[in-house]
Motif scaffolding. Structure first.
Motif, PDB file in Angstrom:
ATOM      1  N   MET A   1       0.843  -1.182   0.000  1.00  0.00           N
ATOM      2  CA  MET A   1       0.000   0.000   0.000  1.00  0.00           C
ATOM      3  C   MET A   1       0.886   1.242   0.000  1.00  0.00           C
ATOM      4  O   MET A   1       1.960   1.257   0.576  1.00  0.00           O
ATOM      5  CB  MET A   1      -0.928  -0.015   1.208  1.00  0.00           C
ATOM      6  CG  MET A   1      -1.888   1.160   1.207  1.00  0.00           C
ATOM      7  SD  MET A   1      -3.205   1.035   2.424  1.00  0.00           S
ATOM      8  CE  MET A   1      -2.340   1.419   3.895  1.00  0.00           C
ATOM      9  N   ALA A   2       0.404   2.295  -0.609  1.00  0.00           N
ATOM     10  CA  ALA A   2       1.164   3.528  -0.702  1.00  0.00           C
ATOM     11  C   ALA A   2       1.237   4.224   0.656  1.00  0.00           C
ATOM     12  O   ALA A   2       0.341   4.094   1.483  1.00  0.00           O
ATOM     13  CB  ALA A   2       0.508   4.450  -1.727  1.00  0.00           C
ATOM     14  N   ARG A   3       2.307   4.958   0.882  1.00  0.00           N
ATOM     15  CA  ARG A   3       2.442   5.729   2.110  1.00  0.00           C
ATOM     16  C   ARG A   3       1.529   6.941   2.026  1.00  0.00           C
ATOM     17  O   ARG A   3       1.501   7.640   1.022  1.00  0.00           O
ATOM     18  CB  ARG A   3       3.894   6.155   2.283  1.00  0.00           C
ATOM     19  CG  ARG A   3       4.191   6.502   3.716  1.00  0.00           C
ATOM     20  CD  ARG A   3       5.667   6.669   3.915  1.00  0.00           C
ATOM     21  NE  ARG A   3       5.821   8.060   4.348  1.00  0.00           N
ATOM     22  CZ  ARG A   3       6.852   8.797   4.105  1.00  0.00           C
ATOM     23  NH1 ARG A   3       7.855   8.335   3.408  1.00  0.00           N
ATOM     24  NH2 ARG A   3       6.907  10.019   4.522  1.00  0.00           N
ATOM     25  N   TRP A  44       5.559  12.500 -12.222  1.00  0.00           N
ATOM     26  CA  TRP A  44       6.404  11.304 -12.151  1.00  0.00           C
ATOM     27  C   TRP A  44       6.236  10.570 -10.829  1.00  0.00           C
ATOM     28  O   TRP A  44       6.481   9.372 -10.733  1.00  0.00           O
ATOM     29  CB  TRP A  44       7.871  11.674 -12.365  1.00  0.00           C
ATOM     30  CG  TRP A  44       8.160  12.071 -13.760  1.00  0.00           C
ATOM     31  CD1 TRP A  44       8.292  13.340 -14.243  1.00  0.00           C
ATOM     32  CD2 TRP A  44       8.323  11.207 -14.885  1.00  0.00           C
ATOM     33  NE1 TRP A  44       8.517  13.317 -15.589  1.00  0.00           N
ATOM     34  CE2 TRP A  44       8.550  12.007 -16.015  1.00  0.00           C
ATOM     35  CE3 TRP A  44       8.293   9.821 -15.047  1.00  0.00           C
ATOM     36  CZ2 TRP A  44       8.745  11.486 -17.284  1.00  0.00           C
ATOM     37  CZ3 TRP A  44       8.498   9.309 -16.323  1.00  0.00           C
ATOM     38  CH2 TRP A  44       8.721  10.139 -17.416  1.00  0.00           C
ATOM     39  N   ASP A  45       5.825  11.276  -9.778  1.00  0.00           N
ATOM     40  CA  ASP A  45       5.634  10.652  -8.468  1.00  0.00           C
ATOM     41  C   ASP A  45       4.293   9.926  -8.360  1.00  0.00           C
ATOM     42  O   ASP A  45       4.036   9.263  -7.364  1.00  0.00           O
ATOM     43  CB  ASP A  45       5.723  11.701  -7.353  1.00  0.00           C
ATOM     44  CG  ASP A  45       7.124  12.242  -7.174  1.00  0.00           C
ATOM     45  OD1 ASP A  45       8.085  11.493  -7.475  1.00  0.00           O
ATOM     46  OD2 ASP A  45       7.266  13.395  -6.740  1.00  0.00           O
ATOM     47  N   GLU A  46       3.439  10.086  -9.350  1.00  0.00           N
ATOM     48  CA  GLU A  46       2.114   9.445  -9.382  1.00  0.00           C
ATOM     49  C   GLU A  46       1.331   9.719  -8.101  1.00  0.00           C
ATOM     50  O   GLU A  46       0.775   8.820  -7.480  1.00  0.00           O
ATOM     51  CB  GLU A  46       2.245   7.942  -9.625  1.00  0.00           C
ATOM     52  CG  GLU A  46       2.788   7.589 -10.983  1.00  0.00           C
ATOM     53  CD  GLU A  46       2.836   6.091 -11.248  1.00  0.00           C
ATOM     54  OE1 GLU A  46       2.806   5.286 -10.294  1.00  0.00           O
ATOM     55  OE2 GLU A  46       2.891   5.724 -12.429  1.00  0.00           O
ATOM     56  N   ARG A  61       1.010   8.011  -2.980  1.00  0.00           N
ATOM     57  CA  ARG A  61       1.746   7.900  -4.245  1.00  0.00           C
ATOM     58  C   ARG A  61       1.559   6.526  -4.836  1.00  0.00           C
ATOM     59  O   ARG A  61       1.512   5.525  -4.127  1.00  0.00           O
ATOM     60  CB  ARG A  61       3.230   8.133  -4.014  1.00  0.00           C
ATOM     61  CG  ARG A  61       3.561   9.551  -3.734  1.00  0.00           C
ATOM     62  CD  ARG A  61       5.053   9.740  -3.647  1.00  0.00           C
ATOM     63  NE  ARG A  61       5.325  11.152  -3.485  1.00  0.00           N
ATOM     64  CZ  ARG A  61       6.497  11.637  -3.212  1.00  0.00           C
ATOM     65  NH1 ARG A  61       7.527  10.835  -3.080  1.00  0.00           N
ATOM     66  NH2 ARG A  61       6.666  12.924  -3.083  1.00  0.00           N
ATOM     67  N   GLY A  62       1.515   6.487  -6.174  1.00  0.00           N
ATOM     68  CA  GLY A  62       1.419   5.214  -6.876  1.00  0.00           C
ATOM     69  C   GLY A  62       0.078   4.550  -6.652  1.00  0.00           C
ATOM     70  O   GLY A  62      -0.937   5.200  -6.440  1.00  0.00           O
ATOM     71  N   THR A  63       0.083   3.224  -6.722  1.00  0.00           N
ATOM     72  CA  THR A  63      -1.133   2.469  -6.471  1.00  0.00           C
ATOM     73  C   THR A  63      -1.576   2.765  -5.044  1.00  0.00           C
ATOM     74  O   THR A  63      -0.804   2.618  -4.107  1.00  0.00           O
ATOM     75  CB  THR A  63      -0.883   0.970  -6.679  1.00  0.00           C
ATOM     76  OG1 THR A  63      -0.532   0.778  -8.058  1.00  0.00           O
ATOM     77  CG2 THR A  63      -2.115   0.161  -6.357  1.00  0.00           C
TER      78      THR A  63
END
Length: 191
Positions: A1-3, A44-46, A61-63
């Motif tokens: 999981m993303a932070r 770029w950090d999504e 961030r990200g998923t």
């Protein structure tokens, strides 16, 4: 999981004009609140921004998977050209896709599907066909290029297109992938 970190309390801005090319906003009503997810496809950090009733509450961030007060989750998963998933998963396990906000490219594609279903189906079929053709023709060419450059293995592509055909196929495949991303359609092999 993303932070996860706390949001800055900023207000959610509507998507206007050219922003549709790089901003995605999706929302839903749940448990007496309006929940919106905002992404910047050029980041770029999504980063995924979560808004509650129009105020930025949290960022991941990200998923990402944001847990809401009642145990429901807002799940966001990125693909190469956009998002592959943006859903509300209720505590009972049922899931519903969030609705694209007005002004977004995803909303334009959803409206096309609703208003012109025949055109939408043809566009979807053409996208699938272009991606399949690009996969069948260009992946072997890349493998052949890898064999020539590295010398680690020996491989010859069964079909080699000249640049005058390969370049338009690459552009068409990019546009087809973008069309699939706007519909939140994802297949591990094609995308």
């Amino acid at each position: 999981m993303a932070r996860e970190r706390a949001g800055d309390g900023s207000a959610l801005r509507p998507v206007r004009g050219w922003q549709a090319l790089w901003r995605g906003v999706f929302g839903t009503e749940h448990a007496g609140a309006r929940w919106d997810v905002e992404v910047d496809y050029l980041d770029w950090d999504e980063k995924v921004h979560l808004y509650r009733d129009g105020v930025q509450e949290r960022v991941q961030r990200g998923t990402s998977s944001f847990t809401l007060d009642d145990g429901a989750r807002l799940e966001v998963a990125w693909s190469l050209l956009g998002l592959r998933r943006v859903h509300l998963v209720r505590p009972d396990g049922t899931a519903a896709q969030l609705v694209p906000a007005p002004g977004t490219a995803e909303r334009w594609r959803a409206d096309l599907d609703r208003d012109r279903p025949t055109l939408s189906r043809r566009l979807a079929a053409a996208s699938w066909a272009v991606l399949t053709l690009a996969l069948l023709v260009q992946v072997p060419q890349l493998l052949e290029l890898g064999a020539r450059v590295t010398g680690w293995y020996d491989f010859t592509a069964p079909v080699t297109l000249p640049a005058s055909l390969n370049t338009p196929l690459s552009v068409a495949a990019l546009l087809a992938g973008l069309e699939r991303a706007l519909r939140l359609r994802y297949h591990w092999l094609l995308d």
